[in-house]
Design an enzyme around this catalytic site. Sequence first.
Site, mmCIF file in Angstrom:
data_model
loop_
_atom_site.group_PDB
_atom_site.id
_atom_site.type_symbol
_atom_site.label_atom_id
_atom_site.label_comp_id
_atom_site.label_asym_id
_atom_site.label_seq_id
_atom_site.Cartn_x
_atom_site.Cartn_y
_atom_site.Cartn_z
ATOM 1 N N ASP A 1 0.788 -1.223 0.000
ATOM 2 C CA ASP A 1 0.000 0.000 0.000
ATOM 3 C C ASP A 1 0.824 1.280 0.000
ATOM 4 O O ASP A 1 0.313 2.334 -0.351
ATOM 5 C CB ASP A 1 -0.919 0.027 1.224
ATOM 6 C CG ASP A 1 -1.829 -1.181 1.260
ATOM 7 O OD1 ASP A 1 -2.148 -1.698 0.175
ATOM 8 O OD2 ASP A 1 -2.192 -1.613 2.360
ATOM 9 N N ASP B 1 -2.269 11.560 11.573
ATOM 10 C CA ASP B 1 -1.474 10.687 10.708
ATOM 11 C C ASP B 1 -2.344 9.915 9.731
ATOM 12 O O ASP B 1 -2.240 10.085 8.521
ATOM 13 C CB ASP B 1 -0.672 9.706 11.556
ATOM 14 C CG ASP B 1 0.058 8.704 10.676
ATOM 15 O OD1 ASP B 1 0.881 9.141 9.855
ATOM 16 O OD2 ASP B 1 -0.228 7.506 10.785
ATOM 17 N N CYS C 1 4.337 10.258 12.592
ATOM 18 C CA CYS C 1 4.425 9.114 11.679
ATOM 19 C C CYS C 1 4.519 9.615 10.238
ATOM 20 O O CYS C 1 3.717 10.458 9.816
ATOM 21 C CB CYS C 1 3.208 8.209 11.845
ATOM 22 S SG CYS C 1 3.207 7.309 13.405
ATOM 23 N N THR D 1 5.976 14.487 -41.229
ATOM 24 C CA THR D 1 5.286 13.321 -41.785
ATOM 25 C C THR D 1 4.964 12.303 -40.701
ATOM 26 O O THR D 1 5.854 11.806 -40.009
ATOM 27 C CB THR D 1 6.145 12.656 -42.873
ATOM 28 O OG1 THR D 1 6.503 13.639 -43.842
ATOM 29 C CG2 THR D 1 5.391 11.531 -43.544
ATOM 30 N N CYS E 1 3.881 8.297 7.281
ATOM 31 C CA CYS E 1 3.144 7.639 6.188
ATOM 32 C C CYS E 1 2.587 8.631 5.171
ATOM 33 O O CYS E 1 2.751 8.462 3.966
ATOM 34 C CB CYS E 1 2.004 6.800 6.762
ATOM 35 S SG CYS E 1 2.559 5.212 7.402
ATOM 36 N N ASP F 1 8.248 16.605 -35.755
ATOM 37 C CA ASP F 1 8.471 16.095 -37.099
ATOM 38 C C ASP F 1 7.208 16.403 -37.906
ATOM 39 O O ASP F 1 6.157 16.713 -37.332
ATOM 40 C CB ASP F 1 8.718 14.585 -37.037
ATOM 41 C CG ASP F 1 8.988 14.001 -38.408
ATOM 42 O OD1 ASP F 1 9.663 14.657 -39.210
ATOM 43 O OD2 ASP F 1 8.491 12.893 -38.673
#
Length: 730
Positions: free
Chosen positions: A2, A709, A382, A428, A384, A426
């Site tokens: 995760d 958190d 924390c 073409t 996370c 470009d």
Amino acid sequence: MDCASCAAKIDTALRRIHGVADANVSVSAGTVTVLHDDTVAPEALAKQIAMLGYRITGQVPTDAGTSPSASRNHDCHDHDHDHGSHGHGHDAEGVTGLHSHMHDHGAGEGPWWKSKRGLLTIACGLALVAAYAVGLAVPNVGRWAFLLAMMVGLVPIARRAIVAARLGTPFSIEMLMTIAALGAVIIGATEEAAMVVFLFLVGELLEGVAASRARASIQGLTKLVPKTALLERDGKTEEVSAESLPIGSIILVRPGDRIPADGTILSGESAIDEAPVTGESTPQRKGPEQNVFAGTINGDGVLRIRVDAAAQDNTIARIVRLVEEAQESKAPTERFIDRFSRYYTPAVVVVGGLVAVVPPLLFGAEWGEWIYKGLAVLLIGCPCALVISTPAAIAAGLSAGARRGLLMKGGAVLENIGKVTLAAFDKTGTLTEGRPQVTDVMPFGRAEHEVLSLAASLETGSSHPLARAILAKARESNVPFEPAMDAGAIGGQGVTGSVGGTSLFLGSPKAAAERAPFTMEQAERIAALNEEGKTVSVLLVDNQIAGLIAMRDEPRADAQAGLVALKRAGMDALMVTGDNRRTAEAIGAGLGIDVRAELLPQDKQAIVRELQARGHVVAKIGDGINDAPALAAADIGIAMGGGTDVALETADAAVLHGRVLDIACMVRLSRDTMANIRQNIAIALGLKAVFLVTTIIGVTGLWPAILADTGATVLVTANAMRLLRTREGT
């Protein structure tokens, strides 16, 4: 898996095994590839991962002889592994291939409430409700009831924390959670500790669901390809597995069916709904010699299609594979956040410890109050939300682009496309369709449809690009024609034949002039058409000039809109082409773009270097082998759909479906993704800063701290998922 902390724990644990040289963990794909020597048993890798609390599924067979289990067959993706003298590659999925382990709090396959983490969260919630009821009924045992409720969730968390510490990750989110919960119990805040554990589990569960959704958004593309196909063999049709179709085989696709493979139409004509793959809302009318993609839907006609790519190499498989590989290439911002988080978590532990002990020791404050605040600081700190803020947005941005045929080979590419200041195209096959189209039919003494009909009669059966343009125009205009008699080609001049006893010639103005002189008016018209960059063919009927047909490789339908969109985004545009100057300048004038023409491949590369020296961030867009040097030299190389394999391999990104407007869409997606990352970092750090201050001054406690958190983690993940809703043209 995760989040990046999942990957970090697995990476660290595997590298501690003696004999492991390298480990590459993919959060987005849920895989890990391990390079090790012959002393490492694949079972040891599986055991080490399982100890961290991850479920290992599937297995990828490797080359025979690489390990005792290499010959086992399992249904999984194949990966290229290093089988050199220094070790064997094993995808971490099962025993040999260890490829698709999932953290037990991921949503995985099926509903979230059936997952191991979902069941644990529900059990912890029910235990918390029961403890509350017991506390109301028997207040004296309420504290013990909350302690038991807390242990339902904390025991698995603490076990993961201890194992992670043993395997090299002492400062994991689980360890901080365990310390905070046990500390809260020691100082008597048992009810809050139980609530904090439950909220932590809820946050992890929501994070897992969001991560699975992001993963499924790109993997869902594989479900567009039908499982079976109707294969023509020995004059009969039989149903076979679509995955087994060999290149060159002929398949039959009925009206309403999905096309099971990339291929070329051999016979039949139908409106093809490409929306599932390209996002194109209008069905595309396609007939013989035109390409079709796997997963698109056949409309109203029966098609016979020659298979041009095996199942593992079709458009959708390439999209999925390129995106999964791209998600492993970290953006500069992501690499910075990763480095920052390595020092951030230990620093949080130190700050939490100082908050807990300094005020009581130096200022005589109450121990219980400040230990409580120190524990809250651990939860607030924390990492996370901060760690996931960038990869979640990058993964969502790459997936959103891939679903619209915008492939970017990594987070760095996605981040840098938004910084481009000049796009060098470009001509073409990039700004133009790459094939000539009839632009003008000028009759002399005859009807326009008659000139077109006679020319189409001469060209029937020819595969020359100019002949195909004339035949396509005749069909588009519903002009009837029949094959000419005694048709033949005269090298370097044109074609001859007869229709209804009338002799015909269709060829270049020079060859036609040798058979019939032009009037002044006719010569002027030919000269004017040539000035517009058009190729002119002259039709003679019984050696009399009957009409002119002019052809040119015309701009793509959205070329003008695409260049305007780039200008609105603050970018300049330039055409760099090897085509002749007259044709290039005619196309450039119509599109309003500066032109550099008659260039060799090294000239295009030199122009890119020149533009970079002027301070431009250059994107080079092309589709041919001659574009490869310039694509490699540019800050961002973008291959146009239908381009050569060399261009696609050299480029940093690819627009699979050949729309010029998609370049602007790619720039917009890059800028939206970077804005999303900045929002995520602000949310992650902002919430922590607010709750840190309120905790220190005593306004908030433990359960608001865990919300700071897990709440921030869920918020940044949900914010990143908004990128998946990006629509065409936005």
